[in-house]
Design an enzyme around this catalytic site. Structure first.
Site, PDB file in Angstrom:
ATOM      1  N   HIS A   1      48.142  32.225  32.647  1.00 11.75           N
ATOM      2  CA  HIS A   1      46.856  32.355  31.958  1.00 11.75           C
ATOM      3  C   HIS A   1      46.965  33.106  30.631  1.00 11.75           C
ATOM      4  O   HIS A   1      46.151  32.906  29.734  1.00 11.75           O
ATOM      5  CB  HIS A   1      45.811  33.026  32.868  1.00 11.75           C
ATOM      6  CG  HIS A   1      45.919  34.509  32.964  1.00 11.75           C
ATOM      7  ND1 HIS A   1      46.906  35.146  33.693  1.00 11.75           N
ATOM      8  CD2 HIS A   1      45.170  35.506  32.429  1.00 11.75           C
ATOM      9  CE1 HIS A   1      46.756  36.450  33.606  1.00 11.75           C
ATOM     10  NE2 HIS A   1      45.717  36.708  32.835  1.00 11.75           N
ATOM     11  N   ASP A   2      47.984  33.940  30.479  1.00 11.72           N
ATOM     12  CA  ASP A   2      48.184  34.665  29.225  1.00 11.72           C
ATOM     13  C   ASP A   2      49.393  34.159  28.450  1.00 11.72           C
ATOM     14  O   ASP A   2      49.950  34.881  27.614  1.00 11.72           O
ATOM     15  CB  ASP A   2      48.342  36.166  29.494  1.00 11.72           C
ATOM     16  CG  ASP A   2      46.996  36.879  29.592  1.00 11.72           C
ATOM     17  OD1 ASP A   2      45.995  36.337  29.094  1.00 11.72           O
ATOM     18  OD2 ASP A   2      46.945  37.983  30.166  1.00 11.72           O
TER      19      ASP A   2
ATOM     20  N   LYS B   1      49.717  34.720  24.742  1.00 13.65           N
ATOM     21  CA  LYS B   1      49.950  36.075  24.215  1.00 13.65           C
ATOM     22  C   LYS B   1      51.394  36.271  23.772  1.00 13.65           C
ATOM     23  O   LYS B   1      51.702  37.266  23.112  1.00 13.65           O
ATOM     24  CB  LYS B   1      49.554  37.124  25.254  1.00 13.65           C
ATOM     25  CG  LYS B   1      48.050  37.302  25.356  1.00 13.65           C
ATOM     26  CD  LYS B   1      47.676  38.489  26.211  1.00 13.65           C
ATOM     27  CE  LYS B   1      46.155  38.696  26.214  1.00 13.65           C
ATOM     28  NZ  LYS B   1      45.756  39.817  27.083  1.00 13.65           N
TER      29      LYS B   1
ATOM     30  N   HIS C   1      45.011  33.426  21.248  1.00 10.09           N
ATOM     31  CA  HIS C   1      46.025  33.141  22.270  1.00 10.09           C
ATOM     32  C   HIS C   1      45.671  31.989  23.208  1.00 10.09           C
ATOM     33  O   HIS C   1      46.574  31.262  23.625  1.00 10.09           O
ATOM     34  CB  HIS C   1      46.420  34.413  23.043  1.00 10.09           C
ATOM     35  CG  HIS C   1      45.504  34.814  24.148  1.00 10.09           C
ATOM     36  ND1 HIS C   1      44.470  35.695  23.976  1.00 10.09           N
ATOM     37  CD2 HIS C   1      45.473  34.473  25.471  1.00 10.09           C
ATOM     38  CE1 HIS C   1      43.860  35.885  25.127  1.00 10.09           C
ATOM     39  NE2 HIS C   1      44.435  35.157  26.047  1.00 10.09           N
TER      40      HIS C   1
ATOM     41  N   HIS D   1      39.763  30.130  30.023  1.00 15.51           N
ATOM     42  CA  HIS D   1      39.399  31.235  30.919  1.00 15.51           C
ATOM     43  C   HIS D   1      38.766  32.416  30.184  1.00 15.51           C
ATOM     44  O   HIS D   1      38.276  33.344  30.838  1.00 15.51           O
ATOM     45  CB  HIS D   1      40.612  31.691  31.741  1.00 15.51           C
ATOM     46  CG  HIS D   1      41.534  32.651  31.057  1.00 15.51           C
ATOM     47  ND1 HIS D   1      42.511  32.241  30.170  1.00 15.51           N
ATOM     48  CD2 HIS D   1      41.639  34.001  31.121  1.00 15.51           C
ATOM     49  CE1 HIS D   1      43.173  33.293  29.735  1.00 15.51           C
ATOM     50  NE2 HIS D   1      42.668  34.380  30.289  1.00 15.51           N
ATOM     51  N   HIS D   2      38.731  32.389  28.849  1.00 17.86           N
ATOM     52  CA  HIS D   2      38.018  33.428  28.098  1.00 17.86           C
ATOM     53  C   HIS D   2      36.642  32.954  27.615  1.00 17.86           C
ATOM     54  O   HIS D   2      35.983  33.670  26.864  1.00 17.86           O
ATOM     55  CB  HIS D   2      38.845  33.917  26.910  1.00 17.86           C
ATOM     56  CG  HIS D   2      39.874  34.933  27.279  1.00 17.86           C
ATOM     57  ND1 HIS D   2      39.552  36.191  27.752  1.00 17.86           N
ATOM     58  CD2 HIS D   2      41.240  34.872  27.271  1.00 17.86           C
ATOM     59  CE1 HIS D   2      40.657  36.867  28.006  1.00 17.86           C
ATOM     60  NE2 HIS D   2      41.696  36.089  27.731  1.00 17.86           N
TER      61      HIS D   2
ATOM     62  N   ASP E   1      40.849  37.305  36.723  1.00 20.48           N
ATOM     63  CA  ASP E   1      41.410  38.076  35.607  1.00 20.48           C
ATOM     64  C   ASP E   1      40.677  39.410  35.442  1.00 20.48           C
ATOM     65  O   ASP E   1      41.297  40.473  35.348  1.00 20.48           O
ATOM     66  CB  ASP E   1      41.299  37.250  34.322  1.00 20.48           C
ATOM     67  CG  ASP E   1      42.022  37.871  33.141  1.00 20.48           C
ATOM     68  OD1 ASP E   1      42.904  38.726  33.344  1.00 20.48           O
ATOM     69  OD2 ASP E   1      41.702  37.488  31.996  1.00 20.48           O
TER      70      ASP E   1
END
Length: 270
Positions: free
Chosen positions: A110-111, A114, A139, A163-164, A192
């Site tokens: 999920h990251d 980044k 990201h 997801h953000h 998260d």
């Protein structure tokens, strides 16, 4: 030097030598120092296409979660906690076993984007300025760029890159709201936030149960899906046990990579 010192103990000597050979090439430093421009182009040539079963995709995503998380002492076990929490939350929400298994992959990755954000920004002790926040918000787009090129991970790509987003439409990168946000992305978002507020970090302890319940409830309907928040709170003891076990396993792997005398390992264990 750090990688060479770990040859034969933390790392396979053959792969250490391969890395040292690659790092000696002229383009390596530029590509490593500008990940925002070279996130998916570090390899000197394209690999042959491989078809992996889901079990191997899950293991491959676990490897990448280590690469993502170990860049910062602040998040050394974060993706592992999100992945296992999201998988179980998906099961509770009625996802099929196969879908829930893919949810763990999404949590691990999920990251991913980044990796295109510098450590100076990720590890900054204070709040990011406007330019830095813009870089951070980029990201999910980097995640989408990488995962959209991988056939068979279309749903994972969608869950990760969205997801953000927020239920009230104030999220990023696309500013969509409510039911327009894929359900899988809402699951990842819930896992998260839950993981972020309950896990211990070097600069603060995780929230206790009462604080966690209050914070999660405060996010319901604005940042997070209310139904998923209710489902998480109804099963919080189970989900927290799952998170703790997953992150305990990850910290053991972290300590195998970082030598005991280094600041990173000492800080991660604090």
């Amino acid at each position: 030097r750090r990688i060479a010192e770990g040859s034969g103990t933390a790392f396979d000597p053959a792969y250490v030598q391969a890395f040292l050979d690659l790092s000696a090439t002229p383009d390596f430093r530029e590509q490593a120092e500008r990940p925002d421009q070279h996130l998916a182009t570090l390899a000197p040539e394209r690999l042959e296409y491989e078809t992996l079963p889901l079990s191997e995709v899950r293991e491959f995503s676990r490897l990448f979660s280590l690469i993502i998380d170990f860049r910062s002492r602040f998040t050394a076990t974060h993706s592992r906690g999100v992945a296992h929490t999201a998988e179980r939350l998906a099961e509770l929400a009625g996802f099929t076993p196969a879908e829930a298994a893919r949810m763990r992959v999404a949590g691990m990755l999920h990251d991913l984007g980044k990796l295109a954000v510098s450590r100076e920004i990720l590890d900054k002790p204070g709040p990011p300025d406007e330019r830095e926040w813009s870089v951070i918000k980029s990201h999910p787009g980097h995640s989408r760029q990488v995962l959209s090129a991988m056939a068979g991970l279309e749903d994972v790509c969608q869950w990760v890159s969205s997801h953000h987003e927020r239920m009230d439409g104030k999220g990023y990168p696309d500013g969509v709201s409510g039911q327009d946000i894929p359900l899988g992305a809402r699951v990842v978002a819930t896992a998260d936030v839950f993981t972020a507020i309950t896990e211990d970090r070097p600069y603060r302890a995780g929230m206790d149960e009462a604080q966690t319940r209050k914070t999660m409830a405060g996010c319901a309907g604005t940042a997070l899906d209310s139904a998923l928040v209710d489902l998480l709170l109804d099963n919080m003891d189970e989900l927290n046990d799952i998170r703790i076990a997953a992150q305990r396993e990850a910290i053991e792997e972290f300590d195998q990579v970082y030598l005991p005398e280094t600041e990173e390992a000492c800080t991660a264990r604090t």
